[in-house]
Design a protein around this motif. Structure first.
Motif, PDB file in Angstrom:
ATOM      1  N   ASP A  34       1.081  -1.307  -0.075  1.00 15.23           N
ATOM      2  CA  ASP A  34      -0.026  -0.252  -0.093  1.00 15.23           C
ATOM      3  C   ASP A  34       1.053   1.159   0.024  1.00 15.23           C
ATOM      4  O   ASP A  34       0.380   2.239  -0.333  1.00 15.23           O
ATOM      5  CB  ASP A  34      -1.078  -0.130   1.249  1.00 15.23           C
ATOM      6  CG  ASP A  34      -1.961  -1.195   1.218  1.00 15.23           C
ATOM      7  OD1 ASP A  34      -2.402  -1.619  -0.195  1.00 15.23           O
ATOM      8  OD2 ASP A  34      -2.437  -1.578   2.297  1.00 15.23           O
ATOM      9  N   GLU A  35       2.086   0.899   0.285  1.00 11.74           N
ATOM     10  CA  GLU A  35       2.943   2.294   0.581  1.00 11.74           C
ATOM     11  C   GLU A  35       4.102   2.076  -0.470  1.00 11.74           C
ATOM     12  O   GLU A  35       4.543   0.992  -0.890  1.00 11.74           O
ATOM     13  CB  GLU A  35       3.490   2.379   2.126  1.00 11.74           C
ATOM     14  CG  GLU A  35       4.165   1.407   2.641  1.00 11.74           C
ATOM     15  CD  GLU A  35       4.692   1.420   4.032  1.00 11.74           C
ATOM     16  OE1 GLU A  35       5.198   2.620   4.302  1.00 11.74           O
ATOM     17  OE2 GLU A  35       4.241   0.609   4.831  1.00 11.74           O
ATOM     18  N   GLN A  36       4.857   3.099  -0.782  1.00  8.52           N
ATOM     19  CA  GLN A  36       5.972   3.489  -1.718  1.00  8.52           C
ATOM     20  C   GLN A  36       7.135   2.967  -0.909  1.00  8.52           C
ATOM     21  O   GLN A  36       7.203   3.344   0.171  1.00  8.52           O
ATOM     22  CB  GLN A  36       6.155   4.602  -2.329  1.00  8.52           C
ATOM     23  CG  GLN A  36       5.038   5.045  -3.327  1.00  8.52           C
ATOM     24  CD  GLN A  36       5.098   4.092  -4.535  1.00  8.52           C
ATOM     25  OE1 GLN A  36       6.196   3.799  -5.184  1.00  8.52           O
ATOM     26  NE2 GLN A  36       3.814   3.665  -4.903  1.00  8.52           N
ATOM     27  N   VAL A  37       7.917   2.182  -1.231  1.00 14.37           N
ATOM     28  CA  VAL A  37       9.279   1.875  -0.657  1.00 14.37           C
ATOM     29  C   VAL A  37      10.457   1.972  -1.657  1.00 14.37           C
ATOM     30  O   VAL A  37      10.269   2.035  -2.698  1.00 14.37           O
ATOM     31  CB  VAL A  37       9.177   0.399  -0.013  1.00 14.37           C
ATOM     32  CG1 VAL A  37       7.991   0.329   0.906  1.00 14.37           C
ATOM     33  CG2 VAL A  37       9.056  -0.633  -0.986  1.00 14.37           C
ATOM     34  N   GLU A  61      27.577  -7.817   2.960  1.00 15.32           N
ATOM     35  CA  GLU A  61      26.512  -7.962   2.041  1.00 15.32           C
ATOM     36  C   GLU A  61      25.285  -8.220   2.340  1.00 15.32           C
ATOM     37  O   GLU A  61      25.064  -9.081   3.268  1.00 15.32           O
ATOM     38  CB  GLU A  61      27.183  -8.841   0.968  1.00 15.32           C
ATOM     39  CG  GLU A  61      26.113  -8.738  -0.461  1.00 15.32           C
ATOM     40  CD  GLU A  61      26.914  -9.884  -1.422  1.00 15.32           C
ATOM     41  OE1 GLU A  61      26.200  -9.788  -2.445  1.00 15.32           O
ATOM     42  OE2 GLU A  61      27.562 -10.333  -1.382  1.00 15.32           O
ATOM     43  N   VAL A  62      24.384  -7.667   1.841  1.00 17.13           N
ATOM     44  CA  VAL A  62      22.935  -8.301   2.179  1.00 17.13           C
ATOM     45  C   VAL A  62      22.018  -7.920   0.749  1.00 17.13           C
ATOM     46  O   VAL A  62      22.319  -7.145  -0.021  1.00 17.13           O
ATOM     47  CB  VAL A  62      21.978  -7.264   3.072  1.00 17.13           C
ATOM     48  CG1 VAL A  62      20.580  -7.521   3.269  1.00 17.13           C
ATOM     49  CG2 VAL A  62      22.813  -7.283   4.484  1.00 17.13           C
ATOM     50  N   ASP A  63      21.385  -9.016   0.220  1.00 14.14           N
ATOM     51  CA  ASP A  63      21.002  -9.350  -1.159  1.00 14.14           C
ATOM     52  C   ASP A  63      19.869  -8.391  -1.278  1.00 14.14           C
ATOM     53  O   ASP A  63      19.720  -8.064  -2.650  1.00 14.14           O
ATOM     54  CB  ASP A  63      20.657 -10.759  -1.370  1.00 14.14           C
ATOM     55  CG  ASP A  63      21.793 -11.687  -1.459  1.00 14.14           C
ATOM     56  OD1 ASP A  63      22.922 -11.253  -1.806  1.00 14.14           O
ATOM     57  OD2 ASP A  63      21.518 -12.872  -0.970  1.00 14.14           O
ATOM     58  N   TYR A  64      19.120  -8.057  -0.404  1.00 15.81           N
ATOM     59  CA  TYR A  64      17.657  -7.335  -0.878  1.00 15.81           C
ATOM     60  C   TYR A  64      17.240  -6.554   0.377  1.00 15.81           C
ATOM     61  O   TYR A  64      17.205  -7.220   1.361  1.00 15.81           O
ATOM     62  CB  TYR A  64      16.722  -8.116  -1.238  1.00 15.81           C
ATOM     63  CG  TYR A  64      15.422  -7.472  -2.193  1.00 15.81           C
ATOM     64  CD1 TYR A  64      15.802  -6.994  -3.552  1.00 15.81           C
ATOM     65  CD2 TYR A  64      14.298  -7.334  -1.378  1.00 15.81           C
ATOM     66  CE1 TYR A  64      14.804  -6.264  -4.067  1.00 15.81           C
ATOM     67  CE2 TYR A  64      13.402  -6.500  -2.086  1.00 15.81           C
ATOM     68  CZ  TYR A  64      13.617  -6.211  -3.472  1.00 15.81           C
ATOM     69  OH  TYR A  64      12.544  -5.355  -4.194  1.00 15.81           O
ATOM     70  N   VAL A  65      17.392  -5.163   0.304  1.00 12.10           N
ATOM     71  CA  VAL A  65      16.766  -4.494   1.368  1.00 12.10           C
ATOM     72  C   VAL A  65      15.632  -3.502   0.926  1.00 12.10           C
ATOM     73  O   VAL A  65      15.450  -3.310  -0.179  1.00 12.10           O
ATOM     74  CB  VAL A  65      17.904  -3.407   1.724  1.00 12.10           C
ATOM     75  CG1 VAL A  65      17.475  -2.346   2.753  1.00 12.10           C
ATOM     76  CG2 VAL A  65      19.304  -3.976   2.106  1.00 12.10           C
ATOM     77  N   ILE A  66      14.487  -3.566   2.052  1.00 11.61           N
ATOM     78  CA  ILE A  66      13.349  -2.627   1.874  1.00 11.61           C
ATOM     79  C   ILE A  66      13.369  -1.507   2.740  1.00 11.61           C
ATOM     80  O   ILE A  66      13.180  -2.006   3.843  1.00 11.61           O
ATOM     81  CB  ILE A  66      12.022  -3.745   1.707  1.00 11.61           C
ATOM     82  CG1 ILE A  66      12.005  -4.709   0.649  1.00 11.61           C
ATOM     83  CG2 ILE A  66      10.792  -2.857   1.686  1.00 11.61           C
ATOM     84  CD1 ILE A  66      10.876  -5.775   0.980  1.00 11.61           C
ATOM     85  N   GLU A  67      13.453  -0.457   2.265  1.00 14.14           N
ATOM     86  CA  GLU A  67      13.042   0.612   3.479  1.00 14.14           C
ATOM     87  C   GLU A  67      11.843   1.338   3.222  1.00 14.14           C
ATOM     88  O   GLU A  67      11.523   1.747   1.896  1.00 14.14           O
ATOM     89  CB  GLU A  67      14.211   1.664   3.015  1.00 14.14           C
ATOM     90  CG  GLU A  67      14.237   2.943   4.082  1.00 14.14           C
ATOM     91  CD  GLU A  67      15.278   3.961   3.642  1.00 14.14           C
ATOM     92  OE1 GLU A  67      14.978   4.877   4.566  1.00 14.14           O
ATOM     93  OE2 GLU A  67      16.063   3.706   2.514  1.00 14.14           O
ATOM     94  N   PHE A  68      11.143   1.279   4.250  1.00 20.41           N
ATOM     95  CA  PHE A  68       9.658   1.957   4.266  1.00 20.41           C
ATOM     96  C   PHE A  68       9.961   3.532   4.332  1.00 20.41           C
ATOM     97  O   PHE A  68      10.930   3.977   4.613  1.00 20.41           O
ATOM     98  CB  PHE A  68       8.826   1.297   5.109  1.00 20.41           C
ATOM     99  CG  PHE A  68       8.641  -0.160   5.109  1.00 20.41           C
ATOM    100  CD1 PHE A  68       7.636  -0.766   4.233  1.00 20.41           C
ATOM    101  CD2 PHE A  68       9.549  -0.940   5.536  1.00 20.41           C
ATOM    102  CE1 PHE A  68       7.202  -2.061   3.939  1.00 20.41           C
ATOM    103  CE2 PHE A  68       9.413  -2.397   5.457  1.00 20.41           C
ATOM    104  CZ  PHE A  68       8.465  -2.973   4.462  1.00 20.41           C
ATOM    105  N   ASP A  69       8.738   3.949   4.172  1.00 22.83           N
ATOM    106  CA  ASP A  69       8.523   5.652   4.138  1.00 22.83           C
ATOM    107  C   ASP A  69       9.102   6.071   5.592  1.00 22.83           C
ATOM    108  O   ASP A  69       9.622   7.414   5.748  1.00 22.83           O
ATOM    109  CB  ASP A  69       7.299   6.115   4.150  1.00 22.83           C
ATOM    110  CG  ASP A  69       7.144   6.093   2.435  1.00 22.83           C
ATOM    111  OD1 ASP A  69       8.056   6.044   1.705  1.00 22.83           O
ATOM    112  OD2 ASP A  69       5.725   6.226   1.928  1.00 22.83           O
ATOM    113  N   ASP A  70       8.900   5.323   6.580  1.00 24.89           N
ATOM    114  CA  ASP A  70       9.415   5.604   7.907  1.00 24.89           C
ATOM    115  C   ASP A  70      10.719   5.547   8.229  1.00 24.89           C
ATOM    116  O   ASP A  70      11.272   5.860   9.426  1.00 24.89           O
ATOM    117  CB  ASP A  70       8.172   5.074   9.159  1.00 24.89           C
ATOM    118  CG  ASP A  70       8.622   3.400   9.117  1.00 24.89           C
ATOM    119  OD1 ASP A  70       9.339   3.144   8.416  1.00 24.89           O
ATOM    120  OD2 ASP A  70       7.788   2.987   9.780  1.00 24.89           O
TER     121      ASP A  70
END
Length: 428
Positions: free
Chosen positions: A335-338, A350-359
């Motif tokens: 529902d939100e842009q990340v 190393e980290v393969d995939y990171v998701i940062e939320f609006d907060d």
């Protein structure tokens, strides 16, 4: 893996219905043969309106010559492959100027990224909402509603505990990643599926690429795609990937961008460059569909199922591309842009995939092809957790193992199939 025997329900269909209540024009972009026409046709049928199919030469010519007449239809305007007649966008803009910006005016589909289209395609800037439809997710293939990311963000410990074990074998993962997510490929098996992948790659390069730009060296474009597929899941090094090719550096870069515009590859950007001074800035390259990648690499399920060192390396890179693809699809439904990316430092973290939320809070994922994960395999997740502090929600090492458990503070180990196993069994 059994052939797909039905039309899969797409998550994007529900999103379209919601967005049509507020957005005047929606453009649904994605790879050719990914199911955009099926989604649009179902929407048009539900609304009782026709679809203008601009892949048909006669319809295309008529619409290009008479764009005002083409859009002057009651109800929702549905246009398939709109990039063939961009005059429609000017006509739509004029209509919205006259009649006001009305929600639910039009839905368009296109098989190239919007950024690849000429400047005239920007006529609806501010009134055009773009979405991307990716190949089928594993949940869509299986007919389940994936809720992994929202659950992990809200209740990480409970999400880990919800499904403590798995029965998915390494062979099953091999079969899934080699099949990919294109509906027409999933309806085939064996050599028939291989032929479909070959035809898809050839048509993308020989027809769709030529429609976008004038390709001077088609053989080089095909060779470059093959080389990038062999490096899927790895940091993009264009100098290394293009070694021996005759094109200039500028041409190579243009061809890489073209492969992105055709939804054949994706550059996953480096994330967290301001987090640590020693963070690397180079993107990773992923082929959009793991089945296409496996075919380009000429690796079969039988080969990947062995413990041959070369096969193990190929499996590791393809598995990362497969998992990143599944996460990319689930991110597109949030529902939100990340913001997303991979994190890599010059110190070897190393980290393969990171998701940062609006907060500013973060979920992080590491993909491991082995069944057992050692503590040393979690070094990147630990370093990122310690650097982010309370902004770090959870780090997950996804493996081919069978157990789901918490290893230490906010770092968890889960089987890969947790991505498409509903956390709440009562969700539709």
């Amino acid at each position: 893996m059994e052939p797909l025997a039905r039309i899969a329900k797409r998550r994007v269909s529900d999103l379209l219905d919601d967005l049509l209540q507020v957005e005047p024009v929606i453009a649904l972009h994605g790879p050719r043969s990914v199911g955009k026409s099926t989604v649009l046709s179902a929407l048009a049928t539900a609304r009782g309106v026709p679809v203008l199919d601009l892949d048909d030469p006669g319809t295309r010519d008529a619409v290009a010559a008479n764009p005002q007449t083409a859009i002057a239809t009651p109800g929702l305007l549905c246009v398939d492959e709109y990039q063939h007649a961009l005059q429609l966008l000017d006509a739509l803009k004029a209509q919205l100027n006259r009649e006001g910006t009305l929600a639910g005016t039009a839905v368009l589909t296109g098989s190239t990224s919007q950024d690849a289209l000429p400047r005239t395609a920007q006529a609806l800037t501010g009134r055009l909402h773009t979405m991307t439809i990716w190949p089928l997710s594993q949940g869509e293939i299986s007919g389940v509603n994936e809720d992994f990311l929202p659950a992990l963000r809200a209740h990480p410990d409970a999400t880990v505990a919800a499904r403590p074990s798995s029965t998915t074998t390494r062979k099953a993962y091999v079969d899934r990643l080699c099949a990919g997510g294109f509906p027409l490929a999933l309806r085939r098996t064996g050599t028939a599926r291989d032929r479909w992948f070959d035809d898809y790659i050839r048509q993308s390069l020989e027809r769709d690429a030529v429609e976008l730009v004038r390709i001077r060296q088609r053989a080089m474009l095909r060779e470059l795609l093959g080389r990038l597929a062999g490096r899927t899941g790895q940091v993009l090094n264009l100098a290394n990937a293009s070694q021996g090719l005759t094109g200039e550096r500028k041409t190579i870069e243009e061809y890489v961008r073209l492969l992105e515009d055709l939804f054949l590859i994706d550059r996953l950007p480096a994330w967290g460059k301001t987090l640590r001074a020693r963070a690397a800035a180079s993107p990773k390259v992923h082929v959009i569909d793991s089945g296409v990648a496996a075919r380009l690499m000429r690796v079969s399920p039988a080969k990947l199922a062995t413990l041959d060192p070369a096969a193990l390396a190929d499996f590791g890179h393809l598995l990362e591309t497969f998992v990143v693809g599944e996460l990319r699809k689930q991110v597109s439904w949030l529902d939100e842009q990340v913001s997303t990316g991979h994190w890599r430092t010059h110190d070897g973290d190393e980290v393969d995939y990171v998701i940062e939320f609006d907060d500013g809070r973060v979920l992080a994922f590491e993909v491991k092809a082995n069944e057992r994960i050692a503590g040393a395999d979690l070094k990147g997740l630990r370093t990122l957790r310690d650097a982010l502090g309370n902004q770090f929600i959870a780090g997950v090492a996804l493996s081919t193992g069978l157990r789901s458990f918490t290893y230490e503070d906010r770092i968890h180990i889960m089987p890969i199939d947790r991505l498409w196993t509903p956390v709440s069994p009562h969700r539709p």
